[in-house]
Scaffold this active site. Structure first.
Site, PDB file in Angstrom:
ATOM      1  N   ASN A 159       0.872  -1.182   0.000  1.00 13.10           N
ATOM      2  CA  ASN A 159       0.000   0.000   0.000  1.00 13.10           C
ATOM      3  C   ASN A 159       0.907   1.230   0.000  1.00 13.10           C
ATOM      4  O   ASN A 159       1.522   1.539   1.022  1.00 13.10           O
ATOM      5  CB  ASN A 159      -0.890  -0.024   1.254  1.00 13.10           C
ATOM      6  CG  ASN A 159      -1.658   1.275   1.437  1.00 13.10           C
ATOM      7  OD1 ASN A 159      -1.844   2.036   0.481  1.00 13.10           O
ATOM      8  ND2 ASN A 159      -2.104   1.524   2.666  1.00 13.10           N
ATOM      9  N   HIS A 161      -9.432   1.204   4.899  1.00 13.79           N
ATOM     10  CA  HIS A 161      -8.139   1.338   5.586  1.00 13.79           C
ATOM     11  C   HIS A 161      -8.316   2.259   6.795  1.00 13.79           C
ATOM     12  O   HIS A 161      -9.094   3.219   6.743  1.00 13.79           O
ATOM     13  CB  HIS A 161      -7.101   1.909   4.609  1.00 13.79           C
ATOM     14  CG  HIS A 161      -5.710   1.837   5.157  1.00 13.79           C
ATOM     15  ND1 HIS A 161      -5.235   2.771   6.050  1.00 13.79           N
ATOM     16  CD2 HIS A 161      -4.706   0.950   4.959  1.00 13.79           C
ATOM     17  CE1 HIS A 161      -3.989   2.451   6.371  1.00 13.79           C
ATOM     18  NE2 HIS A 161      -3.647   1.351   5.722  1.00 13.79           N
ATOM     19  N   GLU A 216      -6.652   4.625   7.889  1.00  9.86           N
ATOM     20  CA  GLU A 216      -6.425   6.057   7.609  1.00  9.86           C
ATOM     21  C   GLU A 216      -7.669   6.670   6.965  1.00  9.86           C
ATOM     22  O   GLU A 216      -7.973   7.840   7.176  1.00  9.86           O
ATOM     23  CB  GLU A 216      -5.179   6.226   6.728  1.00  9.86           C
ATOM     24  CG  GLU A 216      -3.913   5.965   7.541  1.00  9.86           C
ATOM     25  CD  GLU A 216      -2.737   5.421   6.749  1.00  9.86           C
ATOM     26  OE1 GLU A 216      -2.751   5.485   5.504  1.00  9.86           O
ATOM     27  OE2 GLU A 216      -1.797   4.917   7.392  1.00  9.86           O
ATOM     28  N   GLU A 261      -5.368  -5.064  10.676  1.00  7.53           N
ATOM     29  CA  GLU A 261      -4.326  -4.053  10.861  1.00  7.53           C
ATOM     30  C   GLU A 261      -4.575  -3.312  12.174  1.00  7.53           C
ATOM     31  O   GLU A 261      -5.369  -2.361  12.206  1.00  7.53           O
ATOM     32  CB  GLU A 261      -4.360  -3.040   9.721  1.00  7.53           C
ATOM     33  CG  GLU A 261      -4.156  -3.648   8.360  1.00  7.53           C
ATOM     34  CD  GLU A 261      -3.565  -2.630   7.397  1.00  7.53           C
ATOM     35  OE1 GLU A 261      -2.447  -2.850   6.946  1.00  7.53           O
ATOM     36  OE2 GLU A 261      -4.211  -1.610   7.137  1.00  7.53           O
TER      37      GLU A 261
HETATM   38  C1  PEP Z   1      -0.654   0.028   5.791  1.00  5.69           C
HETATM   39  O1  PEP Z   1      -0.485   1.006   5.090  1.00  5.69           O
HETATM   40  O2  PEP Z   1      -1.683  -0.634   5.654  1.00  5.69           O
HETATM   41  C2  PEP Z   1       0.368  -0.319   6.791  1.00  5.69           C
HETATM   42  C3  PEP Z   1       0.201  -1.396   7.495  1.00  5.69           C
HETATM   43  O3  PEP Z   1       1.433   0.544   6.921  1.00  5.69           O
HETATM   44  P1  PEP Z   1       2.855   0.217   7.626  1.00  5.69           P
HETATM   45  O4  PEP Z   1       3.344  -1.090   7.029  1.00  5.69           O
HETATM   46  O5  PEP Z   1       3.741   1.367   7.259  1.00  5.69           O
HETATM   47  O6  PEP Z   1       2.621   0.084   9.082  1.00  5.69           O
END
Ligand code: PEP
Length: 245
Positions: A9, A95, A97, A167
């Site tokens: 991503n 996500h 974010e 996540e």
């Molecule tokens: C993501 O963007 O979904 C993510 C897990 O970022 P990172 O690997 O930088 O923690």
């Protein structure tokens, strides 16, 4: 057997030149990897350019978001048919974010999920608890609600394309990875929430500071079927190592 997925991503990083240069260089480095799916999710403006470079390769194209209508007066949005038209086969939905900064909810996740499925895109549906929720002991409750509401109304035939990414929000971009045991515990819990007929077939990816030095141990867990990689997907060296864990 669930074929693992390693998805990068890129978030809001890379101009057109940088994006094309990256995939041109990545392609030969991973051309012999066939036992896992490799997905790159660049920002929307460079999807077409990146898609043109990786067409007919073993790298798939994914988008970071979509809107649920096929077309209409929705300034700034993009639809599933538009993503398909530039070569996308995957799309990230919900996500953290987007939940945090752009008002995504389990309800919008569900609408986007159905839009992706209608057009045969693999949706990568992201779920995960915040640090505060984990510290209050609410992790499982939060995950259950995100699964029940974000993935509601799916019939069995819908499930074959669905990919889930666990996540933990406190692990994203922080350098703090969940331990393989913490991740496995939640992955097994998620699988237990899925309809029994499909539970063993659904890929559940882990995301949150996945790096070359922790991917192997994460992938050794029985319910972790791949990684959604943010920061470490921006450099060929680290992404290639993660792909080849
Ligand atoms: C993501 O963007 O979904 C993510 C897990 O970022 P990172 O690997 O930088 O923690």
């Amino acid at each position: 057997m669930r074929k693992p997925i390693i998805a990068g991503n890129w978030k809001m990083y890379k101009t057109a030149f940088e994006a094309v240069d990256f995939v041109k260089n990545l392609k030969p480095e991973v051309s012999d990897v066939h036992d896992r799916a490799i997905v790159i999710c660049p920002p929307h403006p460079v999807l077409k350019d990146v898609g043109d470079v990786i067409r007919d390769s073993n790298i798939a194209l994914g988008a970071q978001n979509l809107f649920w209508e096929d077309e209409g007066a929705y300034t700034g949005e993009v639809s599933a048919p538009m993503l398909k038209s530039v070569g996308c086969t995957y799309v990230i939905i919900g996500h953290s974010e987007r939940r945090q900064f752009f008002g995504e909810t389990d309800e919008t996740v569900n609408k986007k999920l159905f839009a992706a499925l209608k057009h045969n895109l693999f949706p990568i549906v992201c779920i995960g608890e915040t640090l505060e929720q984990r510290e209050k002991g609410e992790t499982f409750e939060v995950i259950e609600k995100q699964i029940r509401e974000g993935l509601k109304n799916l019939v069995i035939s819908n499930w074959s394309l669905v990919v889930i990414a666990y996540e933990p929000v406190w692990a994203i971009g922080t350098g703090k990875t969940a331990t393989p045991q913490q991740a496995q515990e939640v992955h097994a819990f998620i699988r237990g929430l899925l309809p029994r007929d499909v539970a063993q077939e659904i890929r559940i990816l882990y995301g949150g500071s996945v790096k070359p030095d922790n991917i192997k141990e994460l992938m050794a867990q029985p319910d972790i079927d791949g990684g959604l990689v943010g920061g470490a997907s921006l450099k060929i060296e680290s992404f290639e190592k993660i792909v080849k864990y």
